[in-house]
Design an enzyme around this catalytic site. Structure first.
Site, PDB file in Angstrom:
ATOM      1  N   ASP A   1       0.540  -1.309   0.048  1.00 32.32           N
ATOM      2  CA  ASP A   1      -0.007   0.020   0.130  1.00 32.32           C
ATOM      3  C   ASP A   1       0.836   1.482  -0.236  1.00 32.32           C
ATOM      4  O   ASP A   1       1.701   1.352   0.647  1.00 32.32           O
ATOM      5  CB  ASP A   1      -0.935   0.044   1.274  1.00 32.32           C
TER       6      ASP A   1
ATOM      7  N   GLU B   1     -10.770  -2.245   4.207  1.00 35.21           N
ATOM      8  CA  GLU B   1      -9.270  -1.761   4.756  1.00 35.21           C
ATOM      9  C   GLU B   1      -9.135  -0.311   4.284  1.00 35.21           C
ATOM     10  O   GLU B   1      -9.874  -0.082   3.193  1.00 35.21           O
ATOM     11  CB  GLU B   1      -8.256  -2.758   3.837  1.00 35.21           C
TER      12      GLU B   1
ATOM     13  N   ARG C   1      -8.221  -2.009  11.543  1.00 33.21           N
ATOM     14  CA  ARG C   1      -6.746  -1.478  11.227  1.00 33.21           C
ATOM     15  C   ARG C   1      -7.045  -0.263  10.183  1.00 33.21           C
ATOM     16  O   ARG C   1      -8.127  -0.148   9.355  1.00 33.21           O
ATOM     17  CB  ARG C   1      -5.729  -2.510  10.489  1.00 33.21           C
ATOM     18  N   ASP C   2      -5.832   0.340   9.883  1.00 30.05           N
ATOM     19  CA  ASP C   2      -5.737   1.581   8.933  1.00 30.05           C
ATOM     20  C   ASP C   2      -6.556   2.848   9.134  1.00 30.05           C
ATOM     21  O   ASP C   2      -7.645   2.687   9.698  1.00 30.05           O
ATOM     22  CB  ASP C   2      -6.319   0.757   7.319  1.00 30.05           C
TER      23      ASP C   2
END
Ligand code: DQQ
Length: 477
Positions: free
Chosen positions: A29, A209, A148-149
């Site tokens: 990413d 995500e 997450r993220d």
């Protein structure tokens, strides 16, 4: 790391020349995109130990023009005995009143928690906060499948943060927090809740995500990466209005119809006020092939986002990319007979920018062929089907290597009766980015095996098509 890995990677004929990627090993990413003192910073998920996902660090590069990048030392590395000992996963960069600050997911024992780091030397080295993780646990009793993220912004002097998540048997979501100082966070509620059981207008999986929330041309956009049961599907945009700290979506669509080949995108706004997005273009060949060549993963070209009249997010390649143009070939108008590819004799290569305008026959199909071998045994077709209202990237014969991905990508595209097909194509060896009529894009990977698979041809089926114009440039590395 073996010392000859970068040489091995450089020798790979599938390795792109003008897309950003590290000298070797693994990239996923884009992270921490920010313009600082006029320079663009691109951080990225990076494994310095091999071309596979593991021991995730933050790689770092800087550019004055979004096109020419200079590698900088690794920005974040996992620290044993801390909240990120198993990896520094995805996150963002923000300007905390002059202090460059990263918020990312520290990975430990299979769980991810929000961590913070700051830089006192202009984004080169980073000091992790002693209070990491700054959010110790997800909100209680939520039955999350994953968490997450981050997306972080300031609104009326208050910091807000989204964390990507999914609620068991319900769907993906982005959980909203607020803070006065980026260190103490109060959980509010989901910005938006998906529904894993709903399939229209798009399916949004069981977990989101890399949420990315921003204003665009008078609307608000939540970009998400649709995850389900360890599978990465595609990135999507939810466009709507932002009221009382919730997003009320009006339009939902895939961001790019190459699906997993444009994943985990992140955007930022630059000094000109443009919203610019990069995505991770992952591989379409086996883990063994990736190990053998010593590298895996490439960053998409920078894309400028706009909101179309249909309320969808459109992506255009950044105009700065024109700096890479070398030798130019102009092909004036010709008719393309049905059923017989017209080879464009003076255009060939595996690093090309193509701008082409075609008029399909009514209910016909037309397009352009790239990476075509002289006998057509290898070729990738980019066509518009006027009957089906679809843009198709056909990789069925992209490679004689049956171990590479060779399926079709199909995107909805309806041209008005007076509207020609306008394709803007970037071919960079195994990377293909196709933009059509300022509306949709298809990003993909192709791995032709033959040295002569560098031809370009025009194609018409079910009726003669017309080429209005084709401009081609060889691209500089
Ligand atoms: N990649 C990161 C995660 C994110 C995923 C780990 C998306 O933070 O959810 O490398 O590709």
């Amino acid at each position: 790391m073996e010392t000859n890995v970068p040489q091995r990677a450089a020798a790979d004929p599938h390795r792109p020349c003008f897309h950003f990627l590290p000298p070797a090993n693994w990239l996923n990413d884009p992270n921490g995109l920010i313009q600082w003192n006029g320079e663009y910073h691109l951080f990225y998920q990076y494994n310095p130990h091999g071309p596979f996902h593991g021991t995730i660090h933050w790689g770092h590069a800087v550019s004055a023009d979004l096109v020419h990048w200079r590698h900088l030392p690794i920005a974040l590395a996992p620290d044993p005995g801390t909240a990120d000992e198993d990896g520094c996963w995805s996150g963002v960069a923000i300007d905390d009143d002059g202090v460059p600050t990263l918020i990312y997911s520290g990975n430990r024992n299979g769980a991810q928690r929000a961590c913070l780091a700051t830089s006192a030397d202009g984004l080169l080295t980073w000091q992790k906060d002693a209070g990491n993780p700054v959010i110790a646990e997800p909100p209680p009793d939520m039955h999350l499948v994953a968490y997450r993220d981050h997306s972080v912004w300031r609104e009326d002097g208050v910091w807000y943060q989204l964390i990507g998540a999914g609620i068991e048997s319900q769907g993906g979501t982005a959980l909203l927090y607020r803070s006065a100082d980026l260190r103490e966070w109060e959980y509010l509620h989901p910005l938006l809740m998906g529904d894993v059981h709903r399939y229209t207008p798009i399916w949004t999986g069981s977990m989101w995500e890399c949420p990315d929330f921003f204003a665009l041309d008078g609307r608000h956009v939540l970009s998400i990466s649709v995850w389900d049961n360890d599978h990465l599907h595609y990135s999507a945009a939810m466009v709507g209005s932002y009221r009382d700290q919730r997003l009320v979506p009006e339009v939902e669509h895939k961001l790019d119809y190459g699906d997993r080949y444009f994943y985990a995108p992140q955007s930022f706004s630059d000094a000109e006020g443009r919203r610019i997005m990069f995505g991770w273009v992952q591989e379409g060949r086996s883990a063994e092939a990736q190990l053998a060549c010593g590298w895996s993963g490439v960053m998409s070209l920078p894309r400028v986002l706009t909101l179309g009249p249909d309320g969808r997010v459109g992506m255009q390649p950044a105009p700065e990319l024109a700096a890479l143009r070398a030798e130019h070939t102009h092909t004036p108008a010709i008719d393309i007979p049905a059923g017989q590819p017209v080879v464009v004799a003076d255009v060939s290569g595996d690093t090309l920018e193509l701008v082409v305008e075609l008029v399909p026959a009514r209910a016909g199909r037309c397009g352009i062929v790239v990476r075509r071998s002289s006998d057509g045994a290898e070729q990738t077709l980019i066509t518009y089907d006027a009957a089906l209202h679809q843009l198709i990237v056909d990789r069925t014969h992209a490679s004689l290597d049956v171990a590479t991905d060779r399926n079709l990508h199909v995107a909805p595209l309806t041209l008005r009766s007076d509207e020609p097909l306008r394709l803007h194509i970037f071919l960079d060896r195994s990377v293909l980015e196709v933009f059509a009529n300022e509306r949709i894009s298809i990003t993909s990977r192709i791995y032709p095996t033959r040295a002569d698979s560098v031809g370009v041809a025009l194609l018409a089926e079910h009726g003669e098509a017309r080429l209005n114009v084709l401009d081609a440039w060889q691209m500089r590395a």
